[in-house]
Each structure stands twice: as structure tokens, then as C-alpha cells.
Motif scaffolding. Structure first.
Motif, PDB file in Angstrom:
ATOM      1  N   LEU A   1       0.873  -1.344  -0.019  1.00 42.29           N
ATOM      2  CA  LEU A   1      -0.032  -0.084  -0.174  1.00 42.29           C
ATOM      3  C   LEU A   1       0.903   1.290   0.198  1.00 42.29           C
ATOM      4  N   ARG A   2       1.872   1.229   0.865  1.00 39.72           N
ATOM      5  CA  ARG A   2       2.795   2.441   0.985  1.00 39.72           C
ATOM      6  C   ARG A   2       3.514   2.820  -0.331  1.00 39.72           C
ATOM      7  N   ASP A   3       3.806   1.629  -1.258  1.00 39.28           N
ATOM      8  CA  ASP A   3       4.465   1.875  -2.553  1.00 39.28           C
ATOM      9  C   ASP A   3       3.590   2.360  -3.390  1.00 39.28           C
ATOM     10  N   ASN A   4       2.292   2.098  -3.383  1.00 40.31           N
ATOM     11  CA  ASN A   4       1.297   2.538  -4.487  1.00 40.31           C
ATOM     12  C   ASN A   4       0.820   3.758  -3.978  1.00 40.31           C
ATOM     13  N   LEU A   5       0.893   4.206  -2.748  1.00 48.80           N
ATOM     14  CA  LEU A   5       0.611   5.592  -2.583  1.00 48.80           C
ATOM     15  C   LEU A   5       1.622   6.586  -2.775  1.00 48.80           C
ATOM     16  N   THR A   6       2.814   6.070  -2.518  1.00 43.32           N
ATOM     17  CA  THR A   6       4.028   7.270  -2.515  1.00 43.32           C
ATOM     18  C   THR A   6       4.692   7.117  -3.774  1.00 43.32           C
ATOM     19  N   LEU A   7       4.365   5.806  -4.612  1.00 42.67           N
ATOM     20  CA  LEU A   7       5.193   5.829  -5.867  1.00 42.67           C
ATOM     21  C   LEU A   7       6.689   5.936  -5.527  1.00 42.67           C
TER      22      LEU A   7
ATOM     23  N   THR B   1      -5.126  10.358  -3.224  1.00 42.90           N
ATOM     24  CA  THR B   1      -4.131  10.390  -2.085  1.00 42.90           C
ATOM     25  C   THR B   1      -2.621  10.654  -2.748  1.00 42.90           C
ATOM     26  N   ARG B   2      -2.314   9.789  -3.981  1.00 46.88           N
ATOM     27  CA  ARG B   2      -0.867  10.112  -4.431  1.00 46.88           C
ATOM     28  C   ARG B   2      -0.864  11.655  -4.698  1.00 46.88           C
ATOM     29  N   VAL B   3      -1.847  12.547  -5.294  1.00 48.17           N
ATOM     30  CA  VAL B   3      -1.750  13.650  -5.683  1.00 48.17           C
ATOM     31  C   VAL B   3      -1.765  14.634  -4.290  1.00 48.17           C
ATOM     32  N   PHE B   4      -2.376  14.174  -3.347  1.00 49.31           N
ATOM     33  CA  PHE B   4      -2.402  15.150  -2.327  1.00 49.31           C
ATOM     34  C   PHE B   4      -0.859  14.921  -1.486  1.00 49.31           C
ATOM     35  N   LEU B   5      -0.103  13.704  -1.657  1.00 46.40           N
ATOM     36  CA  LEU B   5       1.190  13.656  -1.048  1.00 46.40           C
ATOM     37  C   LEU B   5       2.185  14.530  -1.809  1.00 46.40           C
ATOM     38  N   THR B   6       2.000  14.618  -3.179  1.00 44.96           N
ATOM     39  CA  THR B   6       3.064  15.563  -3.852  1.00 44.96           C
ATOM     40  C   THR B   6       2.813  16.842  -3.503  1.00 44.96           C
ATOM     41  N   GLN B   7       1.685  17.501  -2.893  1.00 50.23           N
ATOM     42  CA  GLN B   7       1.427  18.724  -2.684  1.00 50.23           C
ATOM     43  C   GLN B   7       1.570  19.785  -3.859  1.00 50.23           C
TER      44      GLN B   7
ATOM     45  N   ASN C   1       8.568   7.196  -3.478  1.00 45.00           N
ATOM     46  CA  ASN C   1       9.132   8.308  -2.770  1.00 45.00           C
ATOM     47  C   ASN C   1       9.614   8.086  -1.482  1.00 45.00           C
ATOM     48  N   PRO C   2      10.876   7.940  -1.029  1.00 51.19           N
ATOM     49  CA  PRO C   2      11.073   7.382   0.373  1.00 51.19           C
ATOM     50  C   PRO C   2      11.170   8.794   1.519  1.00 51.19           C
ATOM     51  N   HIS C   3      10.894   9.921   0.906  1.00 50.42           N
ATOM     52  CA  HIS C   3      10.861  11.289   1.669  1.00 50.42           C
ATOM     53  C   HIS C   3       9.623  10.854   2.343  1.00 50.42           C
ATOM     54  N   LEU C   4       8.528  10.441   2.026  1.00 51.69           N
ATOM     55  CA  LEU C   4       7.366  10.663   2.544  1.00 51.69           C
ATOM     56  C   LEU C   4       7.352   9.823   3.725  1.00 51.69           C
ATOM     57  N   SER C   5       6.871  10.144   5.015  1.00 52.89           N
ATOM     58  CA  SER C   5       6.846   9.336   6.207  1.00 52.89           C
ATOM     59  C   SER C   5       5.208   8.570   6.161  1.00 52.89           C
ATOM     60  N   ASP C   6       5.493   7.867   7.158  1.00 48.59           N
ATOM     61  CA  ASP C   6       3.964   6.896   7.259  1.00 48.59           C
ATOM     62  C   ASP C   6       2.997   7.750   7.913  1.00 48.59           C
ATOM     63  N   GLU C   7       3.550   8.882   8.847  1.00 55.02           N
ATOM     64  CA  GLU C   7       2.567   9.923   9.407  1.00 55.02           C
ATOM     65  C   GLU C   7       1.922  10.849   8.468  1.00 55.02           C
ATOM     66  N   GLU C   8       2.753  11.036   7.424  1.00 54.60           N
ATOM     67  CA  GLU C   8       2.014  11.999   6.488  1.00 54.60           C
ATOM     68  C   GLU C   8       0.994  11.113   5.617  1.00 54.60           C
ATOM     69  N   ILE C   9       1.427   9.845   5.199  1.00 55.72           N
ATOM     70  CA  ILE C   9       0.618   9.192   4.479  1.00 55.72           C
ATOM     71  C   ILE C   9      -0.695   8.994   5.156  1.00 55.72           C
ATOM     72  N   LEU C  10      -0.671   8.584   6.588  1.00 54.94           N
ATOM     73  CA  LEU C  10      -1.664   8.360   7.370  1.00 54.94           C
ATOM     74  C   LEU C  10      -2.706   9.685   7.501  1.00 54.94           C
ATOM     75  N   GLU C  11      -2.124  10.609   7.620  1.00 53.42           N
ATOM     76  CA  GLU C  11      -2.836  11.871   7.929  1.00 53.42           C
ATOM     77  C   GLU C  11      -3.661  12.098   6.594  1.00 53.42           C
ATOM     78  N   THR C  12      -3.025  12.079   5.560  1.00 50.19           N
ATOM     79  CA  THR C  12      -3.654  12.169   4.296  1.00 50.19           C
ATOM     80  C   THR C  12      -4.775  11.206   4.036  1.00 50.19           C
TER      81      THR C  12
ATOM     82  N   GLY D   1      -1.435  -3.158   7.571  1.00 50.74           N
ATOM     83  CA  GLY D   1      -1.457  -1.730   7.615  1.00 50.74           C
ATOM     84  C   GLY D   1      -0.865  -1.402   6.222  1.00 50.74           C
ATOM     85  N   LEU D   2       0.013  -0.385   6.182  1.00 50.21           N
ATOM     86  CA  LEU D   2       0.716   0.014   5.076  1.00 50.21           C
ATOM     87  C   LEU D   2       1.711  -0.940   4.326  1.00 50.21           C
ATOM     88  N   ASP D   3       2.216  -1.957   5.028  1.00 50.01           N
ATOM     89  CA  ASP D   3       2.814  -3.027   4.149  1.00 50.01           C
ATOM     90  C   ASP D   3       2.123  -4.272   3.685  1.00 50.01           C
TER      91      ASP D   3
END
Length: 584
Positions: free
Chosen positions: A432-438, A490-496, A440-451, A467-469
Motif C-alpha cells: 500500500l505504501r509503494d502504491n501511495l507514494t510511488l 491520495t497520490r496527488v495530495f502527497l505530492t502537494q 518516494n522515500p521522503h514521505l513518512s508513514d505519518e504523512e501518509i496516514l494523515e492524508t 497496515g501500509l505493508d
């Protein structure tokens, strides 16, 4: 879409760049082959001594010693054979995997005009199938060619010390065989290329039809599909048969010459034995070496067949690598901070030269403004979004983002600031993490879960055991249509992003999910400029401006509120029609 002007030649520099990283393994492989060659030359001499000892006055102990020596050499030879095969395949996959990676990276960077005419099935065959036919070259071709010539030199050199007429016969056969094979070594290359192309067309057909199997079955297209499949398979068979017949031509010629050479050597050897000039063991040695002489010749023939297949793959790979995208990367990296302005200045565009899609499109959005695009299917709405992302080049005109011509921007810099959500969501086999962040190693789990919390996905993620794994299957088969759409958002939200293009993101959602999504979209658009491609007018309640497109032309552009209040406007008429349909 550009094409290479001529058939590319396979250069050694191109090949060496892939062999260089495995050069030490190649050296070890060649050394092992030379040891194997020495062991092959020794074995017949052991048998010669054994025969002479057995027919003469040899003792049992000496015979047992020779038999033990033969066994040790045979076992060592077998061990080296297994080791050479293992190391050869290791070299092969290390080298060819780098070619596959380079081909895939290059193809992914080609423009959309290329991908519009190339199906995924054909590309898989080009990237994997063609390279697989090159694997033998990188595995054993060079090493086996060297090993074969070393064995030939060893046999002929040894024979010259015994009997020069036999050695001369064997030398003549060797030179003629090698000369003929090298003279016609390219005979089957073009036919092999045609064979590879026929295979690519077959895989393209299979991939395309499997993807549309529901439509094929529903519309009774199975008989027609099977007819096309039959024709494609026949083309593969005919091209493969012709390529095989041309590739085996060198081998057929050497078989004839080998038969003649064996006959001459046996006649000379038997004559020498009858005159008691050689022993029975030496007669066997001559015969065995003559038989062994055919092994490297056949090996050379086999390798030339493989080389013809490999060369066709190399040409096709170089042909693919020689293609260049029509989208030229710019050199500017910086865009203004915050929401970005957008302007189209007399933009004209067509996918094909004979059919223009956009006609003289001009409009401007200030930073932070939201634009709603309305129009029938084929009016040019999606084309505008594709041009903003530089998936295609303009025919004429200028598009500016943040005041800068997008052609002057580096694509990577542009994509960092522009986000897009389409109705067709691409999900891949991964966490799930890789699908959401594509990735991107700089995005933390906290940012992902908040979004995901803002979009209503967090409870669903927390319900997953890992979970995200947790892993998603390819295509997102484990997700509903609404959940897949939320993933894309969510992908777009995470890139701001500073500019967001939304292609009806709520079209696949139920009313409750759509309401939650709309709230999140409003939050996102507060920090960015927005372009919303609408199929339902209810999604445009929060936009600032409206553009109505018809057949690639702007028929109306202006403030949404003003257009809604103007009874004669296109937008107002569409609103009235929409209300009537809802009441009905």
C-alpha cells in the motif's frame, strides 16, 4: 513518432558496454573452457595407451592405472562442463538484464505518439523476447568460439606430430568448413528479424484481445478473433520455418564435408595400420580425433545459428534505442512558489496530421483560480490536460505555467509541481505504501496516514493486518472502484502540487464518499490552481471560471456565477437541462 533512417549496425562498442561489468566472469569462463579443451585432448591418448597395452604386453596394474586416470579425467571434464554452463548462464543474465533495463527505461521515456501505436504485448516481446535470443551470445558465444578454435588447434597440432597427410586432410576440412560458415554467417539474420517481428505481432494480438475479452464475448467476436489468431500463428510458423532453414545451412554444408573428411582419414589410417606403421591404439586415436574435430566445427555452426538470432535481436534492440522522443526536455528548473498561473496562447493541436483536435485555444488562469471544463466527448477536454503535462507537442502556439513556456521546463521539474487524477487508476503489485507514494522515500508513514485520514481511507488501511505493508494485487483487483479512485487522489495530495488537473475524480464514487472527497478536494485546491474536467455539472459548484468546448473550439469562457445568471449562456442552458433531467 520518429523512426531510424536505416537498419542499425551492431557495433562492438555497444556490446562491450554490457560485457564490461562481467569481464572477470568472462575471463574465468574462458579459462575453464581452455582447461576443458585440454581434458578433451588427453582422454583419447589415455584410451590409445590402454588399447596398445591391452593388445601388447601391458600388465593388469598398468591397465587399471590407465582406466583410473581415464575415469578421473572424465569426472573432471563433467564437473567443468557443469561449471561452465552455470557460469555462462550467470554471465548471460547479468549482461542481458542490463539490456532489458535500458530498453524499458528508454521506452518509458518515449512520447505518447509512440505508445499509441505500440501495444503492451508487442513491447513485452521487444524488450524481453528479443533480448532472450541474445542471451546465448553473452553467455557462451565468445567463450565457446575461443574454446572451439583452441580444440581445433590442439587436435591439428597433435596430428601434425603423428602423420602429416592425415593432419593436412583434417586441416583442409577445418579451413573449408570454417570459411563457408563465416562466409554465409549472416544468411539468416533478416529472416530471423522477420521471425521476431511475427512473434511480436502475435503477442500484441493476444494481449490486446485478452484485455478486451468481455467485449469480444459479449459481441460474438470469438470466431473472428480465432481467425485472426490463426493467421498470426501461420505467419509465425512460416517466418520461423524460413529463418530456421537459412540458419541451419552452414551446418548442412559442414555435415557433407565432414563425411568426406572422415572417409579419407579412415582410409589413410587403415592403410597405415595394415602396413604396420601404426598400432591399433593409434588407429583409434586418429579416428577419435577425427570425430572430435567435428565437435568444435558443429559447435561453431551452432553458435553461428545462435549468433544470427542474437544479431537480429541486437538490431531490433538498437533500432528501439535509436528512437528519440519528440518531447524535448528543457533546461529550466524553477517555477514560482505557491499556486501557478496557466495560459494558453493560440494553441493548435492534432494527434494526426489530417485531423485537428484543438483550434486556436486561448485563455488565462490566475494563480489559485479554478477552471471547470465542459464539453461533449471528443471536444478536446482531455487533450488540454495532456498538453499541460507535455505528453504531446503543440502544432502551434504557447502554453505557459507560472509564466514560463512549458517547453523550456525540465519535465521532472514540471511534474513535481503539477498533479493529475484520471478516471483510469493504475495500481501495481506492491505494498500500500509503494502504491501511495510511488516509491518516494521522503514521505513518512505519518504523512501518509494523515492524508488518507482526510480522504476516509485510513480506517480501511488500519483494518488491514499489515497496515501500509499490506500488498495490493496488480490492477487493484482487491479494491472497489471508489477505493481505487481515492488511492489516486491520495497520490496527488502527497505530492502537494501547485497545479491540479482533476478528470472527474468523483465519477466512480457513491454519494457519501463523493461528499467526503469533495471536502478534501476543496482543501487541496485552496493551495493550488485547479482544472476540473467535468461530466457532471454538480462537481463544478466551487470553480471560479467555466470553459465550454465544442469540436476543439472555445464557445464560452468566463466567470461561473456570471455565466450561470446569464440566461443566454451555454452554461446556463446546460444547467437548466441538467435540472430537468434530475426532476424527470
Amino acid at each position: 513518432m520518429p523512426h531510424p533512417p536505416h537498419q542499425p549496425n551492431v557495433s562492438m562498442s555497444w556490446l562491450l558496454q554490457y560485457l564490461r561489468p562481467v569481464k572477470w566472469r568472462m575471463l574465468l569462463l574462458m579459462l575453464m573452457l581452455l582447461v576443458m579443451t585440454g581434458l578433451q585432448l588427453v582422454n583419447p591418448q589415455i584410451v590409445q595407451r590402454f588399447i596398445d597395452a591391452a593388445t601388447g604386453s601391458g600388465t593388469v596394474s598398468s591397465l587399471l592405472g590407465l582406466a583410473g586416470m581415464y575415469l578421473v579425467v572424465a569426472v573432471l571434464n563433467q564437473l567443468f562442463t557443469v561449471s561452465v554452463d552455470y557460469l555462462g548462464n550467470d554471465v548471460s543474465w547479468r549482461a542481458t538484464n542490463r539490456i532489458r533495463a535500458n530498453l524499458l527505461k528508454h521506452v518509458l521515456r518515449l512520447d505518447m505518439r509512440f505508445h499509441n501505436v505500440k501495444t503492451p504485448g508487442e513491447m513485452i516481446e521487444r524488450i524481453d523476447g528479443d533480448v532472450t535470443h541474445m542471451s546465448n551470445f553473452f553467455a557462451l558465444f565468445i567463450a565457446k568460439i575461443v574454446g572451439s578454435f583452441a580444440l581445433l588447434a590442439g587436435i591439428l597440432g597433435y596430428m601434425y606430430t603423428y602423420n602429416w597427410p592425415i593432419a593436412l586432410t583434417m586441416t583442409a576440412f577445418t579451413c573449408l568448413s570454417v570459411g563457408v560458415m563465416f562466409a554465409i554467417r549472416d544468411m539468416g539474420v533478416k529472416a530471423s528479424q522477420s521471425e521476431r517481428q511475427a512473434n511480436a505481432a502475435l503477442f500484441s494480438l493476444i494481449e490486446e484481445r485478452i484485455a478486451g475479452i468481455e467485449d469480444v464475448q459479449a459481441n460474438g467476436g470469438v470466431p473472428r478473433l480465432m481467425n485472426r489468431y490463426h493467421r498470426a500463428m501461420r505467419a509465425v510458423f512460416l517466418a520461423g520455418r524460413r529463418a530456421w532453414m537459412l540458419r541451419v545451412m552452414p551446418w548442412n554444408i559442414t555435415v557433407v564435408m565432414f563425411t568426406i573428411a572422415v572417409t579419407v582419414v579412415l582410409m589413410i589410417s587403415v592403410r597405415l595400420y595394415l602396413k604396420e606403421e601404426i598400432t591399433l591404439g593409434t588407429l583409434f586415436l586418429f579416428f577419435q580425433y577425427t570425430q572430435m574435430l567435428n565437435d568444435p566445427i558443429e559447435q561453431l555452426g551452432d553458435q553461428l545459428q545462435e549468433f544470427q538470432k542474437a544479431k537480429s535481436g541486437m538490431r531490433r534492440s538498437q533500432e528501439l534505442l535509436s528512437l528519440r522522443s519528440e518531447i524535448a526536455d528543457g533546461d529550466e528548473d524553477e517555477l514560482p512558489d505557491g499556486p501557478l498561473s496557466v495560459s494558453f496562447e493560440r494553441v493548435n493541436f492534432s494527434y494526426n496530421e489530417d485531423q485537428r483536435i484543438l483550434h486556436d485555444i486561448s485563455f488565462e488562469l490566475k494563480p489559485g483560480e479554478r477552471l471547470g471544463l465542459i464539453g461533449r466527448t471528443g471536444s478536446g477536454k482531455s487533450s488540454i490536460s495532456r498538453l499541460l503535462l507535455r505528453l504531446y507537442n503543440l502544432d502551434s502556439g504557447v502554453i505557459r505555467v507560472g509564466g514560463k513556456d512549458i517547453r523550456s521546463m525540465r519535465l521532472e521539474a514540471l511534474y513535481r509541481r503539477v498533479g493529475m487524477v484520471t478516471q483510469d487508476v493504475q495500481l501495481f503489485d506492491g505494498t500500500l505504501r509503494d502504491n501511495l507514494t510511488l516509491f518516494n522515500p521522503h514521505l513518512s508513514d505519518e504523512e501518509i496516514l494523515e492524508t488518507t485520514g482526510r480522504l476516509g481511507l485510513r480506517p480501511w488501511i488500519e483494518a488491514m493486518p499489515a497496515g501500509l505493508d499490506a500488498r495490493l494485487s496488480a490492477g487493484g483487483a482487491s479494491l472497489s472502484a471508489g477505493e481505487a479512485q481515492l488511492f489516486a487522489l491520495t497520490r496527488v495530495f502527497l505530492t502537494q502540487p501547485s497545479l491540479v488537473i482533476l478528470d472527474e475524480p468523483s465519477s466512480r464514487l457513491d454519494a457519501a464518499t463523493e461528499a467526503a472527497l469533495q471536502t478534501a478536494v476543496d482543501q487541496l485546491l485552496e493551495q493550488s490552481t485547479g482544472i476540473v474536467i467535468a461530466h457532471r455539472l454538480s462537481t463544478l459548484d466551487q470553480v471560479d471560471k467555466i470553459m465550454v468546448l465544442r469540436q476543439g473550439r472555445i464557445v464560452e469562457f468566463g466567470d461561473r456565477t456570471a455565466l450561470a445568471q446569464d440566461a443566454s449562456s451555454e452554461y446556463a442552458q446546460l444547467l437548466r437541462t441538467n435540472r430537468q433531467e434530475e426532476l424527470a
